[in-house]
Write a protein that holds these residues in place. Sequence first.
Motif, PDB file in Angstrom:
ATOM      1  N   GLN A  22       0.836  -1.198   0.000  1.00  0.00           N
ATOM      2  CA  GLN A  22       0.000   0.000   0.000  1.00  0.00           C
ATOM      3  C   GLN A  22       0.873   1.251   0.000  1.00  0.00           C
ATOM      4  OE1 GLN A  22      -2.513  -0.790   3.470  1.00  0.00           O
ATOM      5  NE2 GLN A  22      -4.205  -1.227   2.087  1.00  0.00           N
ATOM      6  N   GLN A  23       0.325   2.338  -0.518  1.00  0.00           N
ATOM      7  CA  GLN A  23       1.085   3.574  -0.608  1.00  0.00           C
ATOM      8  C   GLN A  23       0.141   4.768  -0.475  1.00  0.00           C
ATOM      9  OE1 GLN A  23       2.597   4.411  -4.590  1.00  0.00           O
ATOM     10  NE2 GLN A  23       1.168   2.942  -5.462  1.00  0.00           N
ATOM     11  N   ASN A  24       0.721   5.911  -0.148  1.00  0.00           N
ATOM     12  CA  ASN A  24      -0.012   7.173  -0.127  1.00  0.00           C
ATOM     13  C   ASN A  24       0.419   7.992  -1.339  1.00  0.00           C
ATOM     14  OD1 ASN A  24      -1.217   6.458   2.276  1.00  0.00           O
ATOM     15  ND2 ASN A  24       0.233   7.592   3.542  1.00  0.00           N
ATOM     16  N   SER A  42       7.300   3.304   1.220  1.00  0.00           N
ATOM     17  CA  SER A  42       8.165   2.541   2.131  1.00  0.00           C
ATOM     18  C   SER A  42       7.563   2.418   3.528  1.00  0.00           C
ATOM     19  CB  SER A  42       9.543   3.182   2.231  1.00  0.00           C
ATOM     20  OG  SER A  42      10.262   2.988   1.028  1.00  0.00           O
ATOM     21  N   THR A  43       7.201   3.570   4.112  1.00  0.00           N
ATOM     22  CA  THR A  43       6.656   3.559   5.477  1.00  0.00           C
ATOM     23  C   THR A  43       5.440   4.486   5.562  1.00  0.00           C
ATOM     24  OG1 THR A  43       8.218   5.304   6.084  1.00  0.00           O
ATOM     25  CG2 THR A  43       8.863   3.020   6.582  1.00  0.00           C
ATOM     26  N   PRO A  44       4.401   4.204   4.795  1.00  0.00           N
ATOM     27  CA  PRO A  44       3.224   5.089   4.837  1.00  0.00           C
ATOM     28  C   PRO A  44       2.482   4.990   6.168  1.00  0.00           C
ATOM     29  CG  PRO A  44       2.741   3.133   3.544  1.00  0.00           C
ATOM     30  CD  PRO A  44       4.205   3.068   3.875  1.00  0.00           C
ATOM     31  N   THR A  45       1.998   6.121   6.635  1.00  0.00           N
ATOM     32  CA  THR A  45       1.084   6.155   7.775  1.00  0.00           C
ATOM     33  C   THR A  45      -0.232   6.728   7.266  1.00  0.00           C
ATOM     34  OG1 THR A  45       1.848   8.362   8.418  1.00  0.00           O
ATOM     35  CG2 THR A  45       2.928   6.474   9.452  1.00  0.00           C
ATOM     36  N   PHE A  46      -1.312   6.349   7.907  1.00  0.00           N
ATOM     37  CA  PHE A  46      -2.624   6.709   7.380  1.00  0.00           C
ATOM     38  C   PHE A  46      -3.355   7.636   8.345  1.00  0.00           C
ATOM     39  CE2 PHE A  46      -1.746   2.268   5.918  1.00  0.00           C
ATOM     40  CZ  PHE A  46      -1.306   2.642   4.651  1.00  0.00           C
ATOM     41  N   ILE A  47      -3.761   8.790   7.841  1.00  0.00           N
ATOM     42  CA  ILE A  47      -4.435   9.790   8.657  1.00  0.00           C
ATOM     43  C   ILE A  47      -5.669   9.209   9.332  1.00  0.00           C
ATOM     44  CG2 ILE A  47      -5.758  11.933   8.551  1.00  0.00           C
ATOM     45  CD1 ILE A  47      -3.777  12.933   6.458  1.00  0.00           C
ATOM     46  N   TYR A  57      -0.245  13.807  14.454  1.00  0.00           N
ATOM     47  CA  TYR A  57       0.264  13.645  13.094  1.00  0.00           C
ATOM     48  C   TYR A  57       1.619  12.938  13.082  1.00  0.00           C
ATOM     49  CZ  TYR A  57       1.941  14.661   8.431  1.00  0.00           C
ATOM     50  OH  TYR A  57       2.434  14.526   7.161  1.00  0.00           O
ATOM     51  N   SER A  58       1.817  12.057  12.132  1.00  0.00           N
ATOM     52  CA  SER A  58       3.065  11.334  11.967  1.00  0.00           C
ATOM     53  C   SER A  58       3.705  11.743  10.642  1.00  0.00           C
ATOM     54  CB  SER A  58       2.807   9.818  11.971  1.00  0.00           C
ATOM     55  OG  SER A  58       4.014   9.101  11.813  1.00  0.00           O
ATOM     56  N   GLN A  59       4.895  12.341  10.714  1.00  0.00           N
ATOM     57  CA  GLN A  59       5.576  12.839   9.517  1.00  0.00           C
ATOM     58  C   GLN A  59       5.979  11.698   8.597  1.00  0.00           C
ATOM     59  OE1 GLN A  59       9.107  15.076  10.350  1.00  0.00           O
ATOM     60  NE2 GLN A  59       9.147  16.040   8.335  1.00  0.00           N
ATOM     61  N   GLU A  60       5.847  11.932   7.299  1.00  0.00           N
ATOM     62  CA  GLU A  60       6.260  10.948   6.295  1.00  0.00           C
ATOM     63  C   GLU A  60       7.405  11.502   5.464  1.00  0.00           C
ATOM     64  OE1 GLU A  60       2.227   8.378   5.358  1.00  0.00           O
ATOM     65  OE2 GLU A  60       3.068   9.652   3.803  1.00  0.00           O
ATOM     66  N   ALA A 101       8.457  18.967   2.983  1.00  0.00           N
ATOM     67  CA  ALA A 101       7.841  20.085   3.702  1.00  0.00           C
ATOM     68  C   ALA A 101       6.457  20.403   3.139  1.00  0.00           C
ATOM     69  CB  ALA A 101       8.745  21.315   3.634  1.00  0.00           C
ATOM     70  N   LEU A 102       6.367  20.438   1.807  1.00  0.00           N
ATOM     71  CA  LEU A 102       5.083  20.712   1.156  1.00  0.00           C
ATOM     72  C   LEU A 102       4.100  19.589   1.430  1.00  0.00           C
ATOM     73  CD1 LEU A 102       3.219  22.215  -0.768  1.00  0.00           C
ATOM     74  CD2 LEU A 102       4.407  21.132  -2.680  1.00  0.00           C
ATOM     75  N   TYR A 103       4.532  18.367   1.234  1.00  0.00           N
ATOM     76  CA  TYR A 103       3.673  17.185   1.400  1.00  0.00           C
ATOM     77  C   TYR A 103       3.152  17.073   2.833  1.00  0.00           C
ATOM     78  CZ  TYR A 103       2.567  12.133   1.566  1.00  0.00           C
ATOM     79  OH  TYR A 103       1.954  10.909   1.748  1.00  0.00           O
ATOM     80  N   ASN A 104       4.037  17.177   3.802  1.00  0.00           N
ATOM     81  CA  ASN A 104       3.620  17.048   5.201  1.00  0.00           C
ATOM     82  C   ASN A 104       2.779  18.232   5.651  1.00  0.00           C
ATOM     83  OD1 ASN A 104       4.806  14.522   6.510  1.00  0.00           O
ATOM     84  ND2 ASN A 104       6.601  15.337   5.482  1.00  0.00           N
TER      85      ASN A 104
END
Length: 215
Positions: A22-24, A42-47, A57-60, A101-104
Amino acid sequence: MEVVYKEKCFHGALDRMEGTFQQNIMEVVAKNGKKFRFRNYSTPTFITALLEEGKEYSQEFLNEIVIKEEGKKTLSYNARNIDYKTVKGMRIKIIFDKANALYNGIRCEIMNELKEQHPKKEQKPEPKKLEKLVLSKEEEDKILEEATGLFDTGAVVTCLYKGDAEEFIKTFSKIDKLKKKELLSIIFNCGYENKEVIEWLNKNEQDLLREVGLE
């Protein structure tokens, strides 16, 4: 700026099969027409999962960046090409710093909008910052200017202004007067006050603040 953000996506037919299943994916269209496609596989977290578990919030950190601009060659970058031993590899690292920075920043805004539906929990410490690049000042200034140009949108400025006063001041100090006035107009209308930045501006850019205030 238009944003489409999707979580728990499976790899597409044209995507390189790496990381988890799975990916974001985030697609951004800036006001100037520039298009960005960000992937974290690689290490996606899901809101949605963070909100359900009452976590902050967990930074990606992105794995892939694609930048499209009409009339120009499509640019593609992959995090596996970051290399601290070469200028090219470190340039890619700086580009990913800007993109992250933009993405997070956008993901934070999305999560904040959804938070009202969930009870607040105790905030946990933020992840450690990435290791600082080892570059000569001349090389760092040149690469930083290039990377800033790639992500030249109001969203990037707002993210830096809200989240990293030191980086904002460093970036602001290196641009020309016209661009400074444009950035001041953006941050003055973003509805957020960074006291550290405002104090620095009052001390170092008084004349410019007067000009912007009179326009």
